[in-house]
Each structure stands twice: as structure tokens, then as C-alpha cells.
Design a protein around this motif. Structure first.
Motif, PDB file in Angstrom:
ATOM      1  N   ILE A 179      42.873  32.515  42.424  1.00 35.74           N
ATOM      2  CA  ILE A 179      42.703  33.160  41.123  1.00 35.74           C
ATOM      3  C   ILE A 179      42.135  34.547  41.394  1.00 35.74           C
ATOM      4  CG2 ILE A 179      41.613  33.011  38.861  1.00 35.74           C
ATOM      5  CD1 ILE A 179      41.453  29.944  39.401  1.00 35.74           C
ATOM      6  N   ARG A 180      43.000  35.539  41.354  1.00 40.07           N
ATOM      7  CA  ARG A 180      42.634  36.892  41.764  1.00 40.07           C
ATOM      8  C   ARG A 180      41.908  37.652  40.670  1.00 40.07           C
ATOM      9  NH1 ARG A 180      44.918  41.966  42.445  1.00 40.07           N
ATOM     10  NH2 ARG A 180      46.895  41.500  41.468  1.00 40.07           N
ATOM     11  N   GLN A 181      42.051  37.226  39.436  1.00 38.14           N
ATOM     12  CA  GLN A 181      41.399  37.949  38.351  1.00 38.14           C
ATOM     13  C   GLN A 181      41.091  37.030  37.178  1.00 38.14           C
ATOM     14  OE1 GLN A 181      43.205  41.681  37.216  1.00 38.14           O
ATOM     15  NE2 GLN A 181      42.472  41.545  35.120  1.00 38.14           N
ATOM     16  N   ILE A 182      39.878  37.134  36.661  1.00 34.56           N
ATOM     17  CA  ILE A 182      39.486  36.575  35.369  1.00 34.56           C
ATOM     18  C   ILE A 182      38.621  37.652  34.731  1.00 34.56           C
ATOM     19  CG2 ILE A 182      38.348  34.701  34.112  1.00 34.56           C
ATOM     20  CD1 ILE A 182      38.660  32.925  36.544  1.00 34.56           C
ATOM     21  N   THR A 183      39.214  38.492  33.891  1.00 38.16           N
ATOM     22  CA  THR A 183      38.509  39.676  33.405  1.00 38.16           C
ATOM     23  C   THR A 183      38.596  39.820  31.894  1.00 38.16           C
ATOM     24  OG1 THR A 183      38.966  40.855  35.469  1.00 38.16           O
ATOM     25  CG2 THR A 183      38.307  42.182  33.580  1.00 38.16           C
ATOM     26  N   PRO A 184      37.449  39.832  31.202  1.00 39.67           N
ATOM     27  CA  PRO A 184      37.455  40.210  29.785  1.00 39.67           C
ATOM     28  C   PRO A 184      37.607  41.719  29.673  1.00 39.67           C
ATOM     29  CG  PRO A 184      35.216  39.766  30.511  1.00 39.67           C
ATOM     30  CD  PRO A 184      36.113  39.476  31.678  1.00 39.67           C
ATOM     31  N   THR A 185      38.487  42.181  28.782  1.00 40.38           N
ATOM     32  CA  THR A 185      38.800  43.606  28.732  1.00 40.38           C
ATOM     33  C   THR A 185      39.483  43.926  27.409  1.00 40.38           C
ATOM     34  OG1 THR A 185      39.840  45.413  29.969  1.00 40.38           O
ATOM     35  CG2 THR A 185      41.045  43.325  29.856  1.00 40.38           C
ATOM     36  N   THR A 186      40.001  45.142  27.298  1.00 38.75           N
ATOM     37  CA  THR A 186      40.784  45.561  26.140  1.00 38.75           C
ATOM     38  C   THR A 186      42.209  45.856  26.584  1.00 38.75           C
ATOM     39  OG1 THR A 186      38.849  46.480  25.034  1.00 38.75           O
ATOM     40  CG2 THR A 186      40.999  47.234  24.274  1.00 38.75           C
ATOM     41  N   VAL A 187      43.190  45.263  25.917  1.00 37.45           N
ATOM     42  CA  VAL A 187      44.607  45.449  26.232  1.00 37.45           C
ATOM     43  C   VAL A 187      45.316  45.933  24.972  1.00 37.45           C
ATOM     44  CG1 VAL A 187      46.730  44.345  27.019  1.00 37.45           C
ATOM     45  CG2 VAL A 187      44.526  43.622  27.971  1.00 37.45           C
ATOM     46  N   LEU A 188      45.883  47.138  25.045  1.00 41.02           N
ATOM     47  CA  LEU A 188      46.606  47.717  23.906  1.00 41.02           C
ATOM     48  C   LEU A 188      45.752  47.702  22.637  1.00 41.02           C
ATOM     49  CD1 LEU A 188      50.119  46.113  24.545  1.00 41.02           C
ATOM     50  CD2 LEU A 188      49.336  48.400  25.198  1.00 41.02           C
ATOM     51  N   GLY A 189      44.477  48.043  22.805  1.00 38.75           N
ATOM     52  CA  GLY A 189      43.580  48.137  21.667  1.00 38.75           C
ATOM     53  C   GLY A 189      43.042  46.817  21.150  1.00 38.75           C
ATOM     54  N   ARG A 190      43.382  45.721  21.799  1.00 40.69           N
ATOM     55  CA  ARG A 190      42.906  44.402  21.379  1.00 40.69           C
ATOM     56  C   ARG A 190      42.079  43.771  22.491  1.00 40.69           C
ATOM     57  NH1 ARG A 190      47.882  40.856  19.756  1.00 40.69           N
ATOM     58  NH2 ARG A 190      46.189  39.436  19.153  1.00 40.69           N
ATOM     59  N   ASN A 191      41.028  43.049  22.123  1.00 40.28           N
ATOM     60  CA  ASN A 191      40.185  42.410  23.123  1.00 40.28           C
ATOM     61  C   ASN A 191      40.861  41.151  23.653  1.00 40.28           C
ATOM     62  OD1 ASN A 191      37.628  40.594  23.961  1.00 40.28           O
ATOM     63  ND2 ASN A 191      37.174  42.776  24.161  1.00 40.28           N
ATOM     64  N   ALA A 192      40.756  40.951  24.965  1.00 43.52           N
ATOM     65  CA  ALA A 192      41.487  39.853  25.588  1.00 43.52           C
ATOM     66  C   ALA A 192      40.837  39.456  26.911  1.00 43.52           C
ATOM     67  CB  ALA A 192      42.935  40.264  25.845  1.00 43.52           C
ATOM     68  N   LEU A 193      41.274  38.305  27.416  1.00 44.72           N
ATOM     69  CA  LEU A 193      40.968  37.878  28.776  1.00 44.72           C
ATOM     70  C   LEU A 193      42.265  37.963  29.573  1.00 44.72           C
ATOM     71  CD1 LEU A 193      38.659  36.524  30.556  1.00 44.72           C
ATOM     72  CD2 LEU A 193      39.964  34.414  30.226  1.00 44.72           C
ATOM     73  N   VAL A 194      42.207  38.628  30.737  1.00 40.25           N
ATOM     74  CA  VAL A 194      43.369  38.746  31.623  1.00 40.25           C
ATOM     75  C   VAL A 194      43.111  37.918  32.871  1.00 40.25           C
ATOM     76  CG1 VAL A 194      44.826  40.287  32.966  1.00 40.25           C
ATOM     77  CG2 VAL A 194      43.899  41.051  30.768  1.00 40.25           C
ATOM     78  N   VAL A 195      44.037  37.007  33.177  1.00 43.48           N
ATOM     79  CA  VAL A 195      43.925  36.124  34.337  1.00 43.48           C
ATOM     80  C   VAL A 195      45.156  36.306  35.216  1.00 43.48           C
ATOM     81  CG1 VAL A 195      43.884  33.725  35.114  1.00 43.48           C
ATOM     82  CG2 VAL A 195      42.487  34.434  33.161  1.00 43.48           C
ATOM     83  N   ILE A 196      44.938  36.456  36.521  1.00 43.17           N
ATOM     84  CA  ILE A 196      46.037  36.585  37.478  1.00 43.17           C
ATOM     85  C   ILE A 196      45.836  35.577  38.599  1.00 43.17           C
ATOM     86  CG2 ILE A 196      47.223  38.069  39.144  1.00 43.17           C
ATOM     87  CD1 ILE A 196      46.394  40.461  37.482  1.00 43.17           C
ATOM     88  N   GLY A 197      46.847  34.781  38.856  1.00 40.96           N
ATOM     89  CA  GLY A 197      46.892  33.933  40.035  1.00 40.96           C
ATOM     90  C   GLY A 197      47.887  34.519  41.015  1.00 40.96           C
ATOM     91  N   ALA A 198      47.588  34.476  42.305  1.00 44.79           N
ATOM     92  CA  ALA A 198      48.460  35.099  43.294  1.00 44.79           C
ATOM     93  C   ALA A 198      48.501  34.287  44.579  1.00 44.79           C
ATOM     94  CB  ALA A 198      47.992  36.524  43.600  1.00 44.79           C
ATOM     95  N   GLU A 199      49.684  34.233  45.180  1.00 44.35           N
ATOM     96  CA  GLU A 199      49.841  33.550  46.467  1.00 44.35           C
ATOM     97  C   GLU A 199      49.135  34.313  47.575  1.00 44.35           C
ATOM     98  OE1 GLU A 199      54.035  33.111  47.086  1.00 44.35           O
ATOM     99  OE2 GLU A 199      54.324  31.912  45.282  1.00 44.35           O
ATOM    100  N   ASP A 200      48.820  33.620  48.659  1.00 44.79           N
ATOM    101  CA  ASP A 200      48.165  34.276  49.785  1.00 44.79           C
ATOM    102  C   ASP A 200      49.156  35.146  50.551  1.00 44.79           C
ATOM    103  OD1 ASP A 200      49.641  32.533  51.402  1.00 44.79           O
ATOM    104  OD2 ASP A 200      47.968  31.156  51.687  1.00 44.79           O
TER     105      ASP A 200
END
Length: 246
Positions: free
Chosen positions: A41-62
């Protein structure tokens, strides 16, 4: 709120969960299904996306990839906008070990998030609601061939003018041994529910990865560590941290 990515063999998968109007993300959890030990799990980040508040999560292979199918499931924790709400982000880089902290100076920490660079691994992440009042992140490079260095980690502290009512932390860890996988669960005290999940791998952890920061129920979390494809014959352990509030 919970959402799941597509199930396929793409190398990275992103889930974006928007908060309802009038609320903001203070963090969340995520877990992988498939590619166990061969994706992180490379990212679990609360942030703003296109003016809206959101959580962005990224999973990535090794770094050497994974040929099978897998997916990532994410859960966003949103609350009404508290007074003084802000995100504080700190980024650090190093060839072998990143330790980054973000403090809520003059405020209280109520959540966190993180991002690590490709082929890096989040080995520990969480918040400290005591006098340290900060979010933290420990990052190491993958030990699978092809990993890229230096590595980078960004930790996000979610700050507000005051803590949430009844904030308390509790933790538990697996035995220190060489079993695989290693899962530990933590339950909030009665009358409270999850606002944040953190976790840690420790002892000889170089060939282990955290695949699950899972919010199981409103008052329960689980953190799972898996050995990578090269295996880890040494003693290691997984620890889970739950931050709870009323």
C-alpha cells in the motif's frame, strides 16, 4: 465509506473516496486481496482532489512485478470540519531508511496519512496523540531485485484546534517469530469507535511488508504483515495501533 479497485494484473491501482459535503477526511485504511507479499500500500493520503476533500489510496506491485490478478480496498474516515482544520505534510529522502514526522504545532493531531516512492515500503506509520502530538512514517526500500533508491516518504498530519472527544489509543502485537503471515487485531474501548489506524513491522523486518491496514468494524482494526517473495526466516512481528474517539 469503502470502495474497491478493479481486479486485474495492472501494476498499480488507485482508489479515490470523496467525503460528503461539509466533512473532511482525517485518514483511513486499506488492504490488498491477491499479490500478498508482492504488492504494498504505497499511499493512504487525505487530501483535496478537484476541489473536493478525499482519501487517495494506491496499491502497487514490487519492483519485479506480479503476474496474477489482485485489487485494493480502501476505507475513508470523514468527520464534520473541525475548527482549525489543516493538513501538515513533511517529505524526507534517503538511500536506505526514511524517518519522517509532521507535528501539529499549537494544535492537536486527529489523523494522518502517508505516501512512499515507487518500490519503497511503509514499514511503520501512525499518530502519537500524547505530548509528541505528531504523525510519523518509517520507509525502507524493497529488498526485491530492481528496487530504486534513494527512497522518499511523505507523512501527513491532520491537525485541529482541539482533539476529538474521548480520544484514546490502544495497541497489540503478534508474537515475535518467523511465521507468515502475521495478523493482529485491536478493538476500541467500549463507547468509542475508530478514527485512525496505524501499524508497524519490527525486529528483522527487511523481507516483510504491510499489506493490510484494515478497518474491520467501526470499533476494530487489523494489521497484517506478509513476507515478500524472497521469504524472511528471521524473527519479526506486526503491531497494530487504533486511535478511537466517542
Amino acid at each position: 465509506m469503502t470502495s474497491t479497485s478493479a481486479t486485474d494484473s495492472s501494476a498499480a491501482k488507485t482508489v479515490v473516496l470523496y467525503c460528503p459535503t461539509g466533512t473532511v477526511s482525517i485518514g483511513g485504511g486499506a488492504y490488498l486481496t491477491g499479490a500478498l507479499g508482492q504488492a504494498t500500500i504505497r499511499q493512504i493520503t487525505p487530501t483535496t482532489v478537484l476541489g473536493r476533500n478525499a482519501l487517495v489510496v494506491i496499491g502497487a506491485e514490487d519492483s519485479d512485478g506480479y503476474s496474477g490478478t489482485w485489487h485494493v480496498t480502501a476505507t475513508n474516515v470523514c468527520i464534520p470540519i473541525p475548527a482549525g482544520f489543516r493538513y501538515v505534510r513533511v517529505t524526507a529522502s534517503d538511500p536506505s531508511l526514511v524517518w519522517a514526522t509532521a507535528e501539529c504545532a499549537g494544535q492537536r493531531i486527529i489523523g494522518s496519512g502517508y505516501t512512499v516512492s515507487p518500490t519503497a515500503k511503509a514499514m511503520a506509520t501512525g499518530i502519537e496523540i500524547d505530548v509528541r502530538n505528531r504523525a510519523y512514517l518509517s520507509v525502507e526500500p524493497s529488498n526485491v531485485p530492481g528496487a530504486v533508491t534513494p527512497i522518499t516518504g511523505t507523512v501527513t498530519a491532520v491537525c485541529a484546534d482541539s482533539g476529538l472527544p474521548g480520544m484514546v489509543q490502544t495497541s497489540a502485537s503478534t508474537p515475535q517469530d518467523s511465521s507468515n503471515p502475521q495478523t493482529v487485531t485491536v478493538t476500541c474501548p467500549a463507547g468509542t469507535q475508530i478514527i485512525h489506524i496505524g501499524g508497524d513491522l519490527w525486529r528483522v523486518r527487511g523481507h516483510s511488508v504491510i499489506d493490510d491496514f484494515r478497518i474491520i468494524q467501526p470499533d476494530k482494526v487489523a494489521v497484517t504483515g506478509y513476507e515478500d517473495e524472497l521469504g524472511n526466516p528471521d524473527v519479526w512481528a506486526t503491531e497494530a495501533y487504533a486511535t478511537c474517539a466517542t
